[in-house]
Scaffold this motif. Structure first.
Motif, short mmCIF file in Angstrom:
data_model
loop_
_atom_site.label_atom_id
_atom_site.label_comp_id
_atom_site.label_asym_id
_atom_site.label_seq_id
_atom_site.Cartn_x
_atom_site.Cartn_y
_atom_site.Cartn_z
N GLN A 175 0.84 -1.20 0.00
CA GLN A 175 0.00 0.00 0.00
C GLN A 175 0.87 1.25 0.00
O GLN A 175 2.02 1.23 0.42
N GLU A 176 0.28 2.35 -0.47
CA GLU A 176 0.97 3.64 -0.39
C GLU A 176 0.95 4.13 1.06
O GLU A 176 -0.03 3.90 1.77
N GLY A 180 10.14 0.25 -1.89
CA GLY A 180 10.57 -0.05 -3.25
C GLY A 180 10.29 -1.49 -3.62
O GLY A 180 9.23 -2.04 -3.32
N ASP A 181 11.26 -2.13 -4.23
CA ASP A 181 11.10 -3.51 -4.66
C ASP A 181 11.64 -4.48 -3.62
O ASP A 181 12.08 -5.57 -3.94
N PHE A 182 11.59 -4.04 -2.36
CA PHE A 182 12.04 -4.91 -1.28
C PHE A 182 11.31 -6.25 -1.37
O PHE A 182 10.09 -6.31 -1.50
N GLN A 226 14.76 -0.73 6.59
CA GLN A 226 14.47 0.16 5.46
C GLN A 226 13.79 1.46 5.86
O GLN A 226 13.62 2.35 5.02
N LEU A 227 13.40 1.59 7.13
CA LEU A 227 12.57 2.71 7.55
C LEU A 227 13.28 3.59 8.58
O LEU A 227 14.11 3.11 9.35
#
Length: 255
Positions: A144-145, A152-154, A211-212
């Motif tokens: 989801q946005e 990304g393409d994680f 990633q965050l």
């Protein structure tokens, strides 16, 4: 980056499959025992207690876990399990809840079978819960946005991450081993606030956290909580039932 304290929050629950795995290993006086994916070393200590005369080798790919194991007195080493090779005299190779992170782990086990001496043991436990509601919710939210753009393409692991017990048995039998393979679904009875979130924060969510930012991480957690609450409702007695499927393989080389 792995957090040993978060991982150990459910040490009793996470340790049970280890003991079920270890109980099927018939080695009596092994010369060398390797623990691959030793984590914080709390279970590696049990190997030292069972085989006090064996030389113990502990390996993990996380510097944080290696440091935690060393604090327990375990002479752990940082290393890539996929590149690991048995040293002479290795009679037991054990890996508890680690090989699922390695693509083609079945081929890796077959390779070990060809490198170990006859009579040596390979004992592996991997989670088989990648289609569980917890992982489905995680993958849905990540699509989801704004998370799909941020992450990304994680690659969230889907499909056949691990093999079936039958497939492991077939491959290792073909490699000349005597194999004992099975699966078990544990019904963990958890308590406290957001127990399933806390559980997967120490495992499945670890690469997401990396990633965050801190703020993004807190927001992601906040959006994941209601999805997990729906999938794993709190029972009237205050407990949350968390089914967890695990796959076990114990093989003796040249048996």
């Amino acid at each position: 980056m792995w957090n040993p304290q978060i991982y150990l929050a459910f040490a009793d629950h996470r340790g049970r499959p280890f003991f079920d795995l270890l109980a099927r290993v018939g080695a009596e006086s092994p010369r060398r025992v390797a623990d691959l994916g030793c984590g914080p070393g709390n279970l590696t200590e049990q190997l030292a207690r069972r085989w006090p005369d064996a030389e113990l080798e502990a390996v993990d790919s996380s510097p944080e876990m290696v440091a935690a194991a060393r604090e327990r007195g375990i002479d752990a080493e940082w290393g890539d399990i996929s590149a690991w090779t048995p040293r002479p005299g290795t009679d037991v190779v054990l890996s508890n809840a680690a090989l699922q992170w390695i693509p083609g782990q079945a081929d890796l086990m077959v390779r070990w079978a060809g490198q170990l001496e006859p009579g040596a043991w390979i004992a592996v436990q991997v989670p088989g819960n990648f289609d569980a509601p917890s992982h489905v919710a995680l993958r849905w939210l990540a699509d989801q946005e704004p998370w799909s753009k941020i992450l990304g393409d994680f690659a969230f692991r889907t499909g056949k991450v691990v093999e079936t017990p039958m497939r492991y048995a077939e491959l290792l039998t073909g490699a000349g081993c005597t194999v004992d393979a099975w699966e078990t679904t544990y019904i963990h009875q958890l308590s406290g606030e957001n127990p399933v979130l806390n559980w997967i924060s120490g495992t499945a969510l670890t690469p997401v956290r990396d990633q965050l930012t801190d703020d993004q991480w807190q927001q992601f957690r906040a959006e994941l909580i209601p999805l997990l609450d729906e999938a794993y409702p709190v029972r009237p007695d205050g407990r949350t039932y968390f089914p967890f499927r695990r796959i076990f393989v114990v093989a003796q080389v040249g048996g």
